[in-house]
Design a protein around this motif. Structure first.
Motif, PDB file in Angstrom:
ATOM      1  N   LEU A 123       0.815  -1.211   0.000  1.00 20.68           N
ATOM      2  CA  LEU A 123       0.000   0.000   0.000  1.00 20.68           C
ATOM      3  C   LEU A 123       0.846   1.257   0.000  1.00 20.68           C
ATOM      4  O   LEU A 123       0.333   2.348   0.266  1.00 20.68           O
ATOM      5  N   ASP A 124       2.126   1.127  -0.299  1.00 21.18           N
ATOM      6  CA  ASP A 124       2.968   2.311  -0.467  1.00 21.18           C
ATOM      7  C   ASP A 124       2.366   3.190  -1.563  1.00 21.18           C
ATOM      8  O   ASP A 124       2.033   2.703  -2.650  1.00 21.18           O
ATOM      9  N   GLY A 125       2.232   4.458  -1.282  1.00 17.50           N
ATOM     10  CA  GLY A 125       1.682   5.371  -2.284  1.00 17.50           C
ATOM     11  C   GLY A 125       0.171   5.399  -2.335  1.00 17.50           C
ATOM     12  O   GLY A 125      -0.413   6.130  -3.144  1.00 17.50           O
ATOM     13  N   ALA A 126      -0.497   4.638  -1.487  1.00 20.17           N
ATOM     14  CA  ALA A 126      -1.956   4.692  -1.442  1.00 20.17           C
ATOM     15  C   ALA A 126      -2.393   5.988  -0.761  1.00 20.17           C
ATOM     16  O   ALA A 126      -1.845   6.375   0.278  1.00 20.17           O
ATOM     17  N   ALA A 150      -3.648   0.288   5.537  1.00 23.63           N
ATOM     18  CA  ALA A 150      -3.750   1.534   4.776  1.00 23.63           C
ATOM     19  C   ALA A 150      -3.401   2.742   5.644  1.00 23.63           C
ATOM     20  O   ALA A 150      -2.713   3.670   5.195  1.00 23.63           O
ATOM     21  N   ALA A 151      -3.873   2.720   6.906  1.00 24.05           N
ATOM     22  CA  ALA A 151      -3.573   3.833   7.810  1.00 24.05           C
ATOM     23  C   ALA A 151      -2.081   3.930   8.090  1.00 24.05           C
ATOM     24  O   ALA A 151      -1.537   5.028   8.248  1.00 24.05           O
ATOM     25  N   ALA A 152      -1.387   2.774   8.129  1.00 23.16           N
ATOM     26  CA  ALA A 152       0.060   2.772   8.363  1.00 23.16           C
ATOM     27  C   ALA A 152       0.808   3.471   7.241  1.00 23.16           C
ATOM     28  O   ALA A 152       1.946   3.929   7.441  1.00 23.16           O
ATOM     29  N   LYS A 153       0.179   3.567   6.063  1.00 24.77           N
ATOM     30  CA  LYS A 153       0.791   4.261   4.923  1.00 24.77           C
ATOM     31  C   LYS A 153       0.207   5.658   4.735  1.00 24.77           C
ATOM     32  O   LYS A 153       0.367   6.278   3.674  1.00 24.77           O
ATOM     33  N   ASN A 154      -0.490   6.136   5.788  1.00 25.93           N
ATOM     34  CA  ASN A 154      -1.069   7.484   5.801  1.00 25.93           C
ATOM     35  C   ASN A 154      -2.145   7.706   4.746  1.00 25.93           C
ATOM     36  O   ASN A 154      -2.370   8.846   4.302  1.00 25.93           O
ATOM     37  N   ALA A 155      -2.835   6.634   4.349  1.00 23.79           N
ATOM     38  CA  ALA A 155      -3.957   6.785   3.427  1.00 23.79           C
ATOM     39  C   ALA A 155      -5.166   7.302   4.202  1.00 23.79           C
ATOM     40  O   ALA A 155      -5.362   6.990   5.378  1.00 23.79           O
ATOM     41  N   LEU A 156      -5.983   8.103   3.551  1.00 15.41           N
ATOM     42  CA  LEU A 156      -7.225   8.588   4.129  1.00 15.41           C
ATOM     43  C   LEU A 156      -8.253   7.448   4.097  1.00 15.41           C
ATOM     44  O   LEU A 156      -8.398   6.764   3.074  1.00 15.41           O
ATOM     45  N   LEU A 157      -8.975   7.238   5.205  1.00 16.08           N
ATOM     46  CA  LEU A 157      -9.965   6.170   5.282  1.00 16.08           C
ATOM     47  C   LEU A 157     -11.365   6.773   5.357  1.00 16.08           C
ATOM     48  O   LEU A 157     -11.601   7.742   6.087  1.00 16.08           O
ATOM     49  N   ALA A 158     -12.307   6.175   4.607  1.00 14.30           N
ATOM     50  CA  ALA A 158     -13.699   6.616   4.647  1.00 14.30           C
ATOM     51  C   ALA A 158     -14.613   5.405   4.652  1.00 14.30           C
ATOM     52  O   ALA A 158     -14.495   4.524   3.799  1.00 14.30           O
ATOM     53  N   GLN A 172     -18.586   1.413  18.404  1.00 13.43           N
ATOM     54  CA  GLN A 172     -17.229   1.746  18.840  1.00 13.43           C
ATOM     55  C   GLN A 172     -16.211   0.847  18.148  1.00 13.43           C
ATOM     56  O   GLN A 172     -15.107   1.297  17.794  1.00 13.43           O
ATOM     57  N   GLU A 173     -16.579  -0.411  17.929  1.00 13.96           N
ATOM     58  CA  GLU A 173     -15.680  -1.340  17.250  1.00 13.96           C
ATOM     59  C   GLU A 173     -15.426  -0.890  15.814  1.00 13.96           C
ATOM     60  O   GLU A 173     -14.299  -0.953  15.316  1.00 13.96           O
ATOM     61  N   ILE A 174     -16.464  -0.399  15.135  1.00 18.24           N
ATOM     62  CA  ILE A 174     -16.308   0.115  13.770  1.00 18.24           C
ATOM     63  C   ILE A 174     -15.409   1.348  13.776  1.00 18.24           C
ATOM     64  O   ILE A 174     -14.506   1.484  12.946  1.00 18.24           O
ATOM     65  N   VAL A 175     -15.673   2.252  14.734  1.00 22.95           N
ATOM     66  CA  VAL A 175     -14.870   3.474  14.861  1.00 22.95           C
ATOM     67  C   VAL A 175     -13.402   3.137  15.083  1.00 22.95           C
ATOM     68  O   VAL A 175     -12.501   3.722  14.455  1.00 22.95           O
ATOM     69  N   ASP A 176     -13.139   2.160  15.958  1.00 22.27           N
ATOM     70  CA  ASP A 176     -11.759   1.776  16.249  1.00 22.27           C
ATOM     71  C   ASP A 176     -11.110   1.089  15.046  1.00 22.27           C
ATOM     72  O   ASP A 176      -9.944   1.345  14.721  1.00 22.27           O
ATOM     73  N   ALA A 177     -11.877   0.201  14.368  1.00 22.55           N
ATOM     74  CA  ALA A 177     -11.313  -0.563  13.251  1.00 22.55           C
ATOM     75  C   ALA A 177     -10.919   0.343  12.096  1.00 22.55           C
ATOM     76  O   ALA A 177      -9.889   0.122  11.444  1.00 22.55           O
ATOM     77  N   LEU A 178     -11.716   1.372  11.840  1.00 20.50           N
ATOM     78  CA  LEU A 178     -11.441   2.264  10.711  1.00 20.50           C
ATOM     79  C   LEU A 178     -10.725   3.544  11.145  1.00 20.50           C
ATOM     80  O   LEU A 178     -10.583   4.466  10.337  1.00 20.50           O
ATOM     81  N   LEU A 179     -10.312   3.578  12.407  1.00 18.36           N
ATOM     82  CA  LEU A 179      -9.570   4.726  12.955  1.00 18.36           C
ATOM     83  C   LEU A 179     -10.306   6.044  12.684  1.00 18.36           C
ATOM     84  O   LEU A 179      -9.733   7.037  12.220  1.00 18.36           O
TER      85      LEU A 179
END
Length: 549
Positions: A123-126, A150-158, A172-179
């Motif tokens: 996911l480099d460059g994602a 994806a978050a480890a590569k600084n990708a935006l999550l939605a 809360q589990e969804i919130v935590d899983a998707l940061l």
């Protein structure tokens, strides 16, 4: 030469643009929007911006839904086949690594997870990762691993969903899983979207069990109570109105270190079978109930099954089933469809045997009907496609479906959705209703048996849906940390008192025979214990409702 920017072919609605901008400005976001309001176009707006920075991933739970997203992306944006790739397990693993170089990747989370673990994908460059049907981001579902990568590569999550659930722990589990850092929610009553919401007329059709079915129900109820008392005497108490607490009870029994575990498991098995038989009798019908009993008979004989089948009362129970007619819901369904034969119907039922029985009954009444099921029920994806295409082309008028029809498939527009039974899950109820009223006004009918689990399941779903709106709106207003906060500013006491009275009055009524779904006014989220909580438990007999605190 740099690739051309990707843009939408038609201007977005103002609320879609506002939500997309909020995601871009505030970071990882959960978007909660009613079905049919263009969550996918919000995804495309994000892709149009973030594709300038790096690769964009759009993930959906099923391959047919991924195919639908690809078709919509190419039709509604300037993206071309050179920009986007649909990647699934059907493509050889060795070839997938090269395909991941495209600007936009549409795939299932299972495929992405497998390729990440196998080293075929980096996911480099994602720059962006979108999770459709984000309410699935719980437990070990593949969304959770992909989101972390994806978050480890600084990708935006939605995350996009119409229904994150009415349970605080799950949200809360969804919130935590998707940061998640930001929540965007719009209710159907919000003036920003109300003009785009199609009218949805929701009606309840009450029916009553015949005397033979009521007599059979009384026998099975008594037998179930006896088994519950046996377990209570062994130190294992549980409510048994639904199967969920029984599954939790089984886990407690298995964890017990005492010598009573094996005897308790045997009685638990008998109780579980009785509860399922009761559910089938009350909510489905005689045919499906008899098929389940036959299934018990064909299994390897155990003490649990012998305790059930050799009880003289169970012989009387089966005799009553032979004398009973079919469930009155079937006659009500036939009458409903024949009253408007020109319409297209999508009928949902919980169990495969019942789906088949309903469709056979409709065909017997000269109604063009076909079943629609998932791979677990023996339907291949090719069969699903052919059935959907035949429905779209008008080759039949009524599709009878299991839960596979609730989400993740491109089912054509229907005039009317029918719930053969209420279901306690607020997520599934919202998904079912969302199949009607997408492009035009729609109707929803819920068949409900008086004095049975149908009523309890109705109230469970209704209250969880209200809870869901309050919880998610609370996160939007007070921040995602409000779910974990020990103390938050609470609504005025006068407001809470009035809300409690309103809720009590609503719960005192049975589901109305005719209820037109109107947008509800969005209320200020109450962040304290509700005074009506005890009344909710009493009304539904379910311990499913979690308060903020």
């Amino acid at each position: 030469m740099a690739p051309a920017d990707i843009s939408l072919k038609l201007p977005p609605r103002s609320y879609q643009l506002e939500i997309a901008n909020s995601v871009l400005q505030n970071g990882n976001t959960l978007v909660v929007l009613p079905t049919g309001l263009g969550k996918t176009l919000i995804a495309f707006l994000l892709i149009s911006q973030k594709s300038k920075e790096g690769r964009c991933f759009l993930l959906a739970p099923t391959r047919p839904l991924c195919e639908q997203h690809l078709k919509t992306l190419l039709a509604q944006t300037s993206a071309t086949a050179e920009d986007v790739e649909l990647i699934s397990g059907k493509i050889q693993a060795a070839k997938r690594a090269e395909l991941y170089k495209k600007r936009i990747i549409i795939s299932t989370p299972q495929c992405i997870k497998n390729d990440l673990l196998a080293g075929r994908l980096s996911l480099d460059g994602a720059s962006l990762c979108i999770f459709d049907e984000a309410h699935r981001a719980v437990g070990n579902y593949s969304y959770t691993l992909v989101a972390k990568a994806a978050a480890a590569k600084n990708a935006l999550l939605a995350g996009l969903t119409a229904s994150p659930g009415g349970n605080k722990k799950k949200i809360q589990e969804i919130v935590d899983a998707l940061l998640i850092k930001n929540v965007q929610i719009l209710d159907a009553s919000d003036p920003k979207i109300s003009q785009y919401v199609k009218a949805l007329d929701v009606r309840y059709i009450p029916v009553e069990l015949g005397k033979e079915m009521l007599a059979a129900k009384e026998i099975a109820d008594q037998m179930a109570k006896e088994q519950a008392e046996k377990l209570k005497g062994m130190g294992f108490f549980s409510r048994f109105y639904s199967k969920k607490p029984l599954l939790e009870l089984r886990a407690r029994i298995l964890a017990d270190k005492g010598g009573r575990r094996f005897a308790a498991l045997s009685h638990h098995s008998t109780l579980f079978n009785l509860v399922h038989i009761l559910e089938l009798l009350e909510t489905q019908g005689v045919s499906t109930c008899k098929k389940y009993i036959e299934k018990i008979r064909t299994r390897t004989q155990t003490k649990a099954s012998a305790r059930l089948l050799q009880d003289y009362r169970f012989a009387k129970f089966e005799h009553l089933l032979e004398e009973a007619g079919e469930h009155p819901k079937l006659a009500a369904l036939v009458e409903l469809i024949k009253s408007s034969p020109e319409e297209k119907y999508l009928v949902f039922a919980q169990y495969r045997n019942q789906v088949e029985h309903i469709s056979q009954e409709l065909v017997a009444h000269k109604i063009r009907s076909r079943t629609f099921m998932g791979k677990k029920e023996g339907f291949t994806q090719e069969q699903q496609k052919l059935t959907i295409e035949a429905f779209r082309n008008g080759e039949f008028d009524v599709m009878v479906a299991t839960s596979i029809g609730e989400e993740g498939l491109d089912i054509p527009l229907v005039d009317t959705v029918v719930f053969f039974e209420p279901i306690p899950s607020e997520i599934r109820s919202i998904q079912r209703r969302g199949r009607a009223g997408r492009a035009k006004a729609g109707k929803v009918f819920v068949l409900l048996t008086k004095g049975t689990r149908d009523e309890a399941f109705y109230w469970a779903s209704k209250n969880r849906e209200k809870k869901m709106k309050t919880l998610v709106q609370g996160m939007a207003d007070y921040g995602v940390g409000s779910l974990k906060a020990k103390k938050e500013a609470r609504a005025p006491a006068s407001y809470e008192k009035q809300q409690a009275k309103t809720n009590e009055a609503a719960r005192a009524q049975s589901p109305r025979q005719h209820e037109t779904q109107a947008p509800e006014k969005q209320s200020e989220p109450a962040l304290s214990k509700s005074p009506a909580r005890a009344a909710i438990k009493k009304q539904t007999s379910l311990k499913e409702f979690n308060e903020f605190q």
